[in-house]
Design a protein around this motif. Structure first.
Motif, PDB file in Angstrom:
ATOM      1  N   ASP A  68       1.019  -1.059   0.256  1.00 42.74           N
ATOM      2  CA  ASP A  68      -0.068  -0.017  -0.030  1.00 42.74           C
ATOM      3  C   ASP A  68       0.773   1.648   0.195  1.00 42.74           C
ATOM      4  OD1 ASP A  68       0.386   0.882   3.152  1.00 42.74           O
ATOM      5  OD2 ASP A  68      -0.360  -1.059   3.771  1.00 42.74           O
ATOM      6  N   GLU A  69      -0.057   2.466  -0.436  1.00 35.68           N
ATOM      7  CA  GLU A  69       1.277   3.364  -0.367  1.00 35.68           C
ATOM      8  C   GLU A  69       1.987   3.969   0.522  1.00 35.68           C
ATOM      9  OE1 GLU A  69      -0.152   8.469  -2.172  1.00 35.68           O
ATOM     10  OE2 GLU A  69      -1.491   6.574  -2.266  1.00 35.68           O
ATOM     11  N   LYS A  70       1.239   3.495   2.119  1.00 34.47           N
ATOM     12  CA  LYS A  70       1.420   3.961   3.550  1.00 34.47           C
ATOM     13  C   LYS A  70       3.234   3.570   3.173  1.00 34.47           C
ATOM     14  CE  LYS A  70       0.951   5.161   8.394  1.00 34.47           C
ATOM     15  NZ  LYS A  70       2.682   4.133   8.823  1.00 34.47           N
ATOM     16  N   LEU A  71       2.795   2.343   3.289  1.00 33.63           N
ATOM     17  CA  LEU A  71       4.279   1.071   3.450  1.00 33.63           C
ATOM     18  C   LEU A  71       5.357   1.195   2.499  1.00 33.63           C
ATOM     19  CD1 LEU A  71       5.375  -0.551   5.251  1.00 33.63           C
ATOM     20  CD2 LEU A  71       3.870  -2.558   4.218  1.00 33.63           C
ATOM     21  N   ALA A  72       4.779   1.544   1.338  1.00 39.20           N
ATOM     22  CA  ALA A  72       6.060   1.479  -0.261  1.00 39.20           C
ATOM     23  C   ALA A  72       6.130   2.981   0.870  1.00 39.20           C
ATOM     24  CB  ALA A  72       4.733   1.471  -0.712  1.00 39.20           C
ATOM     25  N   ASP A  73       6.048   4.365   0.839  1.00 37.36           N
ATOM     26  CA  ASP A  73       6.760   5.041   1.163  1.00 37.36           C
ATOM     27  C   ASP A  73       7.498   5.034   1.955  1.00 37.36           C
ATOM     28  OD1 ASP A  73       7.847   8.102   0.312  1.00 37.36           O
ATOM     29  OD2 ASP A  73       6.557   8.764   2.435  1.00 37.36           O
ATOM     30  N   GLU A  74       7.027   4.324   3.334  1.00 46.31           N
ATOM     31  CA  GLU A  74       7.678   4.088   4.377  1.00 46.31           C
ATOM     32  C   GLU A  74       9.053   2.999   3.932  1.00 46.31           C
ATOM     33  OE1 GLU A  74       6.072   2.653   7.218  1.00 46.31           O
ATOM     34  OE2 GLU A  74       4.397   4.468   7.945  1.00 46.31           O
ATOM     35  N   LEU A  75       8.953   2.391   3.218  1.00 48.56           N
ATOM     36  CA  LEU A  75      10.511   1.318   2.766  1.00 48.56           C
ATOM     37  C   LEU A  75      11.200   1.688   2.040  1.00 48.56           C
ATOM     38  CD1 LEU A  75      10.780  -1.541   2.820  1.00 48.56           C
ATOM     39  CD2 LEU A  75       9.489  -2.535   0.729  1.00 48.56           C
ATOM     40  N   MET A  76      10.584   3.121   0.874  1.00 54.01           N
ATOM     41  CA  MET A  76      11.196   3.831   0.075  1.00 54.01           C
ATOM     42  C   MET A  76      12.406   3.999   0.460  1.00 54.01           C
ATOM     43  SD  MET A  76      11.478   2.161  -2.721  1.00 54.01           S
ATOM     44  CE  MET A  76      13.089   3.339  -3.384  1.00 54.01           C
ATOM     45  N   ASP A  77      11.796   4.783   1.308  1.00 57.91           N
ATOM     46  CA  ASP A  77      12.702   5.555   2.151  1.00 57.91           C
ATOM     47  C   ASP A  77      13.613   5.001   3.602  1.00 57.91           C
ATOM     48  OD1 ASP A  77      13.055   8.680   3.752  1.00 57.91           O
ATOM     49  OD2 ASP A  77      12.495   7.509   5.834  1.00 57.91           O
ATOM     50  N   ILE A  78      13.184   3.785   4.006  1.00 53.44           N
ATOM     51  CA  ILE A  78      14.287   2.995   4.711  1.00 53.44           C
ATOM     52  C   ILE A  78      15.520   2.677   3.470  1.00 53.44           C
ATOM     53  CG2 ILE A  78      14.864   1.129   5.564  1.00 53.44           C
ATOM     54  CD1 ILE A  78      11.894   1.346   6.993  1.00 53.44           C
ATOM     55  N   ILE A  79      14.747   2.159   2.175  1.00 44.56           N
ATOM     56  CA  ILE A  79      16.109   1.771   1.272  1.00 44.56           C
ATOM     57  C   ILE A  79      16.531   2.373   0.675  1.00 44.56           C
ATOM     58  CG2 ILE A  79      16.335   0.798  -0.750  1.00 44.56           C
ATOM     59  CD1 ILE A  79      13.799  -0.544  -0.545  1.00 44.56           C
ATOM     60  N   ILE A  80      16.494   3.887   0.764  1.00 45.44           N
ATOM     61  CA  ILE A  80      17.054   4.783   0.248  1.00 45.44           C
ATOM     62  C   ILE A  80      18.220   6.001   1.386  1.00 45.44           C
ATOM     63  CG2 ILE A  80      17.177   7.833  -1.085  1.00 45.44           C
ATOM     64  CD1 ILE A  80      15.845   5.131  -3.006  1.00 45.44           C
ATOM     65  N   LYS A  81      17.891   5.516   2.385  1.00 45.53           N
ATOM     66  CA  LYS A  81      18.326   6.244   3.787  1.00 45.53           C
ATOM     67  C   LYS A  81      19.596   4.613   3.529  1.00 45.53           C
ATOM     68  CE  LYS A  81      15.393   8.622   5.913  1.00 45.53           C
ATOM     69  NZ  LYS A  81      14.808   9.166   6.589  1.00 45.53           N
ATOM     70  N   GLU A  82      19.746   3.306   4.255  1.00 37.38           N
ATOM     71  CA  GLU A  82      20.407   3.029   3.749  1.00 37.38           C
ATOM     72  C   GLU A  82      21.198   2.436   2.684  1.00 37.38           C
ATOM     73  OE1 GLU A  82      21.096  -0.198   5.777  1.00 37.38           O
ATOM     74  OE2 GLU A  82      20.098   1.430   6.988  1.00 37.38           O
ATOM     75  N   ALA A  83      20.935   2.911   1.759  1.00 37.16           N
ATOM     76  CA  ALA A  83      22.024   3.089   0.331  1.00 37.16           C
ATOM     77  C   ALA A  83      22.493   3.809   0.229  1.00 37.16           C
ATOM     78  CB  ALA A  83      20.898   2.898  -0.656  1.00 37.16           C
ATOM     79  N   ALA A  84      22.024   5.170   1.030  1.00 34.05           N
ATOM     80  CA  ALA A  84      22.948   6.327   0.507  1.00 34.05           C
ATOM     81  C   ALA A  84      24.013   6.211   1.851  1.00 34.05           C
ATOM     82  CB  ALA A  84      22.242   6.884   1.363  1.00 34.05           C
ATOM     83  N   SER A  85      23.569   5.934   2.624  1.00 28.10           N
ATOM     84  CA  SER A  85      25.206   5.653   3.793  1.00 28.10           C
ATOM     85  C   SER A  85      26.109   4.582   3.181  1.00 28.10           C
ATOM     86  CB  SER A  85      24.094   5.308   4.863  1.00 28.10           C
ATOM     87  OG  SER A  85      23.897   4.241   4.780  1.00 28.10           O
ATOM     88  N   PHE A  86      26.021   3.748   3.170  1.00 27.47           N
ATOM     89  CA  PHE A  86      26.812   3.048   2.200  1.00 27.47           C
ATOM     90  C   PHE A  86      27.025   3.071   0.653  1.00 27.47           C
ATOM     91  CE2 PHE A  86      24.750   0.875   5.907  1.00 27.47           C
ATOM     92  CZ  PHE A  86      26.048   0.236   6.281  1.00 27.47           C
TER      93      PHE A  86
END
Length: 215
Positions: free
Chosen positions: A159-177
């Motif tokens: 769903d839209e809310k979970l998709a947004d939360e998940l992408m936020d986490i993925i992008i931050k994890e990717a950026a940190s490494f």
């Protein structure tokens, strides 16, 4: 990181020039059937161009061992395969195929938290819903800690809310490494919010590349 030069794949893709930068989130958008998934499959060496050249870190993809390449560049398909067995067994599959040491249970639990999959490692993967299966598949590739993640509609079953939360986490994890992400999405909201560059693909061609769409 990736460069395309006069790349054709049958009558599906025709790209004269395209560059994907290291450490960025590059998003492919456009109508279904336009060649976006074909591009990801070429980046992962699942298929090879009919003509032209794709380079990875300056080296022609044709000259790179496919198995070695997929240790560095992993792909999550739109309908990912979930194997029979437990969640733990699924998370270990990539390590077995790549002949790597298996991850620790603590690492597996951490990545399940990252993708918001509230399950135990011993739970049966066959009992997961469509959205849970997609999150498990995403956890499986994140756990491999590769240089590049190719994501084909990674939030389509959410769903839209979970998709947004998940992408936020993925992008931050990717950026940190300093990881590189190339993804496909039909969500304009996700494309605009999380991309460094958005590339519009139309009939297998690059119609437009824009940085100003993004934050």
């Amino acid at each position: 990181m990736f460069k395309f030069k006069d790349v054709r794949y049958k009558d599906i893709v025709n790209i004269e020039n395209l560059e994907i930068q290291k450490g960025e989130v590059t998003t492919l958008v456009g109508e279904s059937g336009g060649g976006k998934t074909t591009i990801l499959r070429m980046l992962n060496k699942l298929i090879s161009p009919t003509s032209g050249e794709i380079t990875y870190k300056g080296e022609d993809l044709k000259k790179i061992d496919s198995i070695k390449h997929r240790q560095s560049v992993v792909m999550l398909s739109q309908s990912p395969v979930i194997f029979k067995g437990t969640i733990e067994e699924n998370l270990c599959k990539g390590f077995i195929y790549q002949e790597k040491a298996l991850p620790k249970k603590s690492e597996m639990k951490k990545v399940l938290n990252i993708v918001k999959l509230n399950k135990n490692l011993e739970d049966d993967s066959n009992r997961l819903s469509g959205g849970e299966r997609q999150r498990l598949a995403l956890a499986r590739i994140l756990l491999l800690n590769s240089d590049v993640y190719l994501l084909d509609e990674p939030t389509s079953a959410l769903d839209e809310k979970l998709a947004d939360e998940l992408m936020d986490i993925i992008i931050k994890e990717a950026a940190s490494f300093n990881k590189t992400i190339v993804m496909i999405t039909h969500s304009n909201k996700i494309a605009i919010k999380y991309s460094d560059k958005v590339i519009e693909i139309e009939n297998g061609n690059v119609k437009e590349e824009k940085y100003e769409w993004c934050n």
